[in-house]
Design an enzyme around this catalytic site. Structure first.
Site, PDB file in Angstrom:
ATOM      1  CD  GLU A 111      -1.350   2.164   2.403  1.00 26.39           C
ATOM      2  OE1 GLU A 111      -1.514   3.396   2.205  1.00 26.39           O
ATOM      3  OE2 GLU A 111      -0.822   1.705   3.424  1.00 26.39           O
ATOM      4  CG  ASP A 116       0.039   6.963  -1.161  1.00 26.21           C
ATOM      5  OD1 ASP A 116      -1.032   7.435  -1.565  1.00 26.21           O
ATOM      6  OD2 ASP A 116       0.875   7.627  -0.511  1.00 26.21           O
ATOM      7  CG  ASP A 141      -5.117   1.708   3.668  1.00 20.01           C
ATOM      8  OD1 ASP A 141      -4.937   2.840   3.180  1.00 20.01           O
ATOM      9  OD2 ASP A 141      -5.103   1.481   4.900  1.00 20.01           O
ATOM     10  CD  GLU A 144      -3.431   4.527  -1.531  1.00 13.50           C
ATOM     11  OE1 GLU A 144      -3.703   5.698  -1.801  1.00 13.50           O
ATOM     12  OE2 GLU A 144      -2.956   4.173  -0.429  1.00 13.50           O
TER      13      GLU A 144
END
Length: 224
Positions: A45, A49, A117, A120
């Site tokens: 994650e 991101d 989350d 990502e």
């Protein structure tokens, strides 16, 4: 790691646009910390991101002559936790998350934080296995409705409130968390924003930043 990937999950990943090679990596990308396994989605994650941010930033740069401030405003709206969770719901992610029975009972599968989350983390896995170009192309597919909707073009409520206060010769707005509730993985925050000698308003959401935004919006509706 216990067991292999459920065939339905692999089929879902591939039909959504992900290219699965090492199933163990994708299993990790879908594993919530409540499972108590050696690896969960957090590291992927973190990576995803950044992949998402760069992919969207490049798209905005290529598609618009807007100045840096406007680009940043749109970027922040498109990569927000709220938007990532909306994408997650749109692709039917929730049922494929590996999460404990307790976390599921506490509403974890419908938590904006967890859904965002995992979107990502899956983008992180796509980058690790297939490189940035494939990850970027998939971001463009998954986030196209957000890109084309004009998300972030209108002024962010907190920015609007900040400018309103300055324009009315008031002190800057102050934000305070007045309540936290729910389990750690599915927290709810209530934030109160106050402008001295004007008044206050509250907003509630699944993250502090979203609650601040809701409070600012409520304040502007009430006093703006």
């Amino acid at each position: 790691m216990s067991g292999g990937m459920v065939p339905d999950t692999r089929a879902w990943l591939e039909s959504t646009g992900f290219t699965v090679k090492d199933e163990a990596l994708w299993q990790v990308a879908l594993t919530h910390g409540s499972m108590g396994e050696k690896r969960d989605y957090e590291r992927l994650e973190f990576l995803g991101d950044r992949v998402l941010g760069l992919a969207i930033a490049q798209w905005l740069y290529d598609q618009s002559e807007a100045p840096e401030g406007k680009l940043a405003q749109r970027l922040n709206a498109i990569v927000s936790r709220e938007m990532c969770a909306k994408v997650a719901r749109g692709i039917g992610l929730a049922s494929h998350i590996r999460i404990s029975k307790q976390a599921h009972a506490d509403g974890g599968r419908d938590s904006d934080n967890i859904l965002g989350d995992v979107v990502e983390s899956l983008l992180g896995a796509q980058f690790v296995e297939n490189g940035f170009k494939d990850a970027r192309d998939l971001v463009h597919v998954l986030f196209r409705p957000a890109l084309e909707s004009g998300a972030g073009i209108s002024k962010h409520p907190k920015s609007a409130l900040q400018e309103w206060a300055a324009g009315n010769r008031r002190k800057p707005p102050e934000y305070e968390v007045v309540e936290r509730s729910g389990p750690d993985h599915s927290m709810t925050f209530t934030v109160e924003v106050t402008v001295l000698n004007v008044g206050s308003a509250q907003g509630t959401a699944s993250s502090k930043s979203e609650a601040e935004r809701e409070a600012a919006r409520a304040f502007m509706e009430k006093f703006g």
